[in-house]
Design a protein around this motif. Structure first.
Motif, mmCIF file in Angstrom:
data_model
loop_
_atom_site.group_PDB
_atom_site.id
_atom_site.type_symbol
_atom_site.label_atom_id
_atom_site.label_comp_id
_atom_site.label_asym_id
_atom_site.label_seq_id
_atom_site.Cartn_x
_atom_site.Cartn_y
_atom_site.Cartn_z
ATOM 1 N N ARG A 88 0.813 -0.863 0.357
ATOM 2 C CA ARG A 88 0.712 -0.320 -0.120
ATOM 3 C C ARG A 88 0.965 1.230 -0.149
ATOM 4 N N THR A 89 0.538 2.488 -0.450
ATOM 5 C CA THR A 89 1.108 3.829 -0.212
ATOM 6 C C THR A 89 0.639 4.133 0.314
ATOM 7 N N ARG A 90 1.046 5.133 0.413
ATOM 8 C CA ARG A 90 0.570 6.285 1.646
ATOM 9 C C ARG A 90 -1.073 7.534 1.233
ATOM 10 N N GLY A 91 -1.819 7.607 2.350
ATOM 11 C CA GLY A 91 -2.770 7.961 1.595
ATOM 12 C C GLY A 91 -4.052 7.128 1.199
ATOM 13 N N ARG A 92 -5.676 7.785 1.139
ATOM 14 C CA ARG A 92 -6.427 7.073 0.672
ATOM 15 C C ARG A 92 -6.517 6.940 -0.216
ATOM 16 N N PRO A 93 -7.009 4.939 -0.504
ATOM 17 C CA PRO A 93 -6.693 4.114 -2.389
ATOM 18 C C PRO A 93 -7.844 5.375 -2.598
ATOM 19 N N ALA A 94 -7.493 5.544 -3.977
ATOM 20 C CA ALA A 94 -8.177 6.366 -4.511
ATOM 21 C C ALA A 94 -10.153 5.503 -4.778
ATOM 22 N N LYS A 95 -11.573 6.255 -4.561
ATOM 23 C CA LYS A 95 -12.199 5.723 -5.599
ATOM 24 C C LYS A 95 -12.840 5.074 -6.171
ATOM 25 N N VAL A 96 -13.055 4.024 -6.439
ATOM 26 C CA VAL A 96 -13.391 3.780 -8.079
ATOM 27 C C VAL A 96 -14.766 3.725 -8.824
ATOM 28 N N PHE A 97 -15.820 3.540 -9.631
ATOM 29 C CA PHE A 97 -16.931 3.356 -9.864
ATOM 30 C C PHE A 97 -17.176 2.463 -10.751
ATOM 31 N N VAL A 98 -18.340 1.722 -10.421
ATOM 32 C CA VAL A 98 -18.328 0.291 -11.078
ATOM 33 C C VAL A 98 -19.406 0.135 -11.446
ATOM 34 N N LEU A 99 -20.192 -0.333 -12.739
ATOM 35 C CA LEU A 99 -21.798 -0.706 -13.171
ATOM 36 C C LEU A 99 -22.213 -1.872 -12.123
ATOM 37 N N THR A 100 -23.500 -1.408 -12.018
ATOM 38 C CA THR A 100 -23.849 -2.370 -10.751
ATOM 39 C C THR A 100 -25.529 -2.763 -12.235
ATOM 40 N N ALA A 101 -25.895 -4.398 -11.707
ATOM 41 C CA ALA A 101 -27.086 -4.761 -12.255
ATOM 42 C C ALA A 101 -27.704 -4.490 -12.523
ATOM 43 N N CYS A 102 -28.076 -3.236 -12.698
ATOM 44 C CA CYS A 102 -28.956 -2.518 -13.149
ATOM 45 C C CYS A 102 -28.592 -1.950 -14.403
ATOM 46 N N GLY A 103 -27.171 -1.275 -14.292
ATOM 47 C CA GLY A 103 -26.652 -0.945 -15.239
ATOM 48 C C GLY A 103 -26.021 -1.347 -16.731
ATOM 49 N N ARG A 104 -25.162 -2.753 -15.655
ATOM 50 C CA ARG A 104 -25.211 -3.654 -17.030
ATOM 51 C C ARG A 104 -26.129 -4.469 -17.728
ATOM 52 N N ASP A 105 -27.437 -4.376 -17.130
ATOM 53 C CA ASP A 105 -28.227 -4.684 -17.728
ATOM 54 C C ASP A 105 -29.023 -3.541 -18.423
ATOM 55 N N ALA A 106 -28.505 -2.324 -18.697
ATOM 56 C CA ALA A 106 -28.450 -1.776 -19.407
ATOM 57 C C ALA A 106 -28.026 -1.485 -21.207
ATOM 58 N N PHE A 107 -27.200 -1.622 -20.259
ATOM 59 C CA PHE A 107 -26.239 -2.045 -21.980
ATOM 60 C C PHE A 107 -26.323 -3.754 -22.772
ATOM 61 N N ASP A 108 -26.860 -3.984 -22.024
ATOM 62 C CA ASP A 108 -27.147 -5.592 -22.618
ATOM 63 C C ASP A 108 -27.626 -5.997 -23.564
ATOM 64 N N GLN A 109 -27.575 -5.691 -24.738
ATOM 65 C CA GLN A 109 -27.883 -6.296 -25.820
ATOM 66 C C GLN A 109 -27.890 -6.853 -26.752
ATOM 67 N N SER A 110 -27.150 -8.053 -26.326
ATOM 68 C CA SER A 110 -27.090 -9.246 -26.852
ATOM 69 C C SER A 110 -28.307 -10.298 -27.003
ATOM 70 N N TYR A 111 -28.972 -10.393 -26.334
ATOM 71 C CA TYR A 111 -30.280 -10.614 -25.832
ATOM 72 C C TYR A 111 -30.753 -10.138 -27.574
ATOM 73 N N ASP A 112 -31.087 -9.471 -27.435
ATOM 74 C CA ASP A 112 -31.418 -8.646 -29.017
ATOM 75 C C ASP A 112 -31.313 -9.442 -30.296
ATOM 76 N N SER A 113 -29.829 -9.665 -30.380
ATOM 77 C CA SER A 113 -29.049 -10.509 -31.508
ATOM 78 C C SER A 113 -29.380 -11.652 -31.202
ATOM 79 N N LEU A 114 -29.483 -12.718 -29.869
ATOM 80 C CA LEU A 114 -30.160 -14.246 -29.640
ATOM 81 C C LEU A 114 -31.452 -13.957 -30.395
ATOM 82 N N ALA A 115 -32.494 -13.064 -30.069
ATOM 83 C CA ALA A 115 -33.879 -13.298 -30.360
ATOM 84 C C ALA A 115 -33.834 -13.220 -31.967
#
Length: 261
Positions: A88-115
Motif C-alpha cells: 500500500r502507498t500512503r494516503g487513502r486509496p482512490a475511489k473507483v466507480f463500477v456498473l451496478t447490475a441495473c446498469g449492466r443490464d441497460a447495456f446488455d443488448q446481446s439478447y436482441d441479437s439472440l432473439a
C-alpha cells in the motif's frame, strides 16, 4: 426520460464514443449522451477512477464527477474502494466507480441479437415465405399468451371502466412503463401508452411481436383495439386506442403493430 431508458436505447448505446472534449450543459439531451459515454467507459474498462474517466473521455474531473453523481442517482454506477494489490502507498486509496447490475443490464443488448437469430431460424425452418412468417406469428402469439396471465388477473379484478388503467399498471410491472389516458376525444375512448418496449429492436424486424401483443390487448379488454404507433416503427411511444363501446374482439392484422397508412 429516465437515463436508464436512454441507455437501453440501442441507438444511444451504439453511437457512444470516447475522446470528445466538449463540456455539455446540465439537463440537456447532450448531457445525457455524455453520461452514456461515462457509463460505457466504465463498462469497457472496468472499475475506473474520476481521473481515469477524465483522461479517457477528454473531460475535466469536475465534469466527470457531475455525471457520475447523476449515474449514481440513477443506480447505473456505484462507488467502491479501490482494491490495492501489493504494498500500500500512503494516503487513502482512490475511489473507483463500477456498473451496478441495473446498469449492466441497460447495456446488455446481446439478447436482441439472440432473439433475432432465433426468430430467423424459426422462419427458415418453416420453409421461408408465407409459411415462415406464419411460424414466427405462431411463436409470437404463444409468447404473448404466456405473458398475459398476470395481465388477465389484473384486468378481470378491475371494474370495467378501470380495466385499461389496470392493464397499464400490469404492463408497467413487466417493464413497459405504461400509462392510460383519455383519447383526444374522451367520449370515444382511451389510449394505452407504453413508453418503453424491451423487445422494440427485435420487433423492428419481426412486427408479428407487436401484432400478437395487440391481439392480446383486444382479448383482455373485450373490444377491438387499434395500434396507432409503435416504438419499433420509430415512434416515441407505443400507443393503442381502446374505444369506449364494447364490440366483438378482433385486432386487425393490417394495423396491429404498425402505424396506419
Amino acid at each position: 426520460m429516465s437515463l436508464l431508458n436512454e441507455l437501453r436505447n440501442n441507438g444511444v448505446v451504439k453511437n457512444v464514443g470516447e475522446g470528445s472534449h466538449e463540456e455539455l450543459a446540465t439537463g440537456s439531451r447532450a448531457d445525457h449522451s455524455t453520461r452514456d459515454r461515462v457509463a460505457r467507459s466504465v463498462l469497457d474498462h472496468g472499475p475506473s477512477t474520476v481521473a481515469d474517466l477524465a483522461a479517457r473521455l477528454g473531460l475535466t474531473q469536475a465534469a466527470v464527477r457531475r455525471h457520475l453523481d447523476a449515474l449514481v442517482a440513477e443506480n447505473i454506477v456505484e462507488p467502491r474502494e479501490q482494491r490495492i494489490y501489493g504494498a500500500r502507498t500512503r494516503g487513502r486509496p482512490a475511489k473507483v466507480f463500477v456498473l451496478t447490475a441495473c446498469g449492466r443490464d441497460a447495456f446488455d443488448q446481446s439478447y436482441d441479437s439472440l432473439a433475432v437469430d432465433a426468430l430467423r431460424w424459426i422462419e427458415r425452418a418453416a420453409g421461408g415465405g408465407a409459411a415462415g412468417e406464419e411460424a414466427v406469428a405462431a411463436f409470437a402469439r404463444h409468447r404473448a399468451e404466456t405473458q398475459a396471465g398476470p395481465y388477465r388477473e389484473a384486468v378481470e379484478a378491475a371494474a370495467p371502466e378501470d380495466r385499461t388503467e389496470a392493464l397499464a399498471k400490469a404492463l408497467s410491472a413487466d417493464g413497459y412503463a405504461a400509462t392510460a389516458r383519455s383519447a383526444p376525444t374522451p367520449q370515444q375512448g382511451e389510449q394505452l401508452c407504453q413508453h418503453h418496449c424491451p423487445v422494440a429492436h427485435v420487433a423492428e424486424q419481426y412486427p408479428q411481436l407487436c401484432e400478437a401483443e395487440t391481439e392480446i390487448f383486444s382479448r383482455l379488454l373485450g373490444t377491438h383495439v387499434q395500434r396507432l404507433a409503435t416504438i419499433a416503427h420509430g415512434d416515441g411511444v407505443c400507443t393503442t386506442f381502446i374505444p369506449r363501446s364494447t364490440t366483438t374482439p378482433s385486432a386487425s392484422a393490417s394495423t396491429a403493430g404498425r402505424n396506419p397508412a
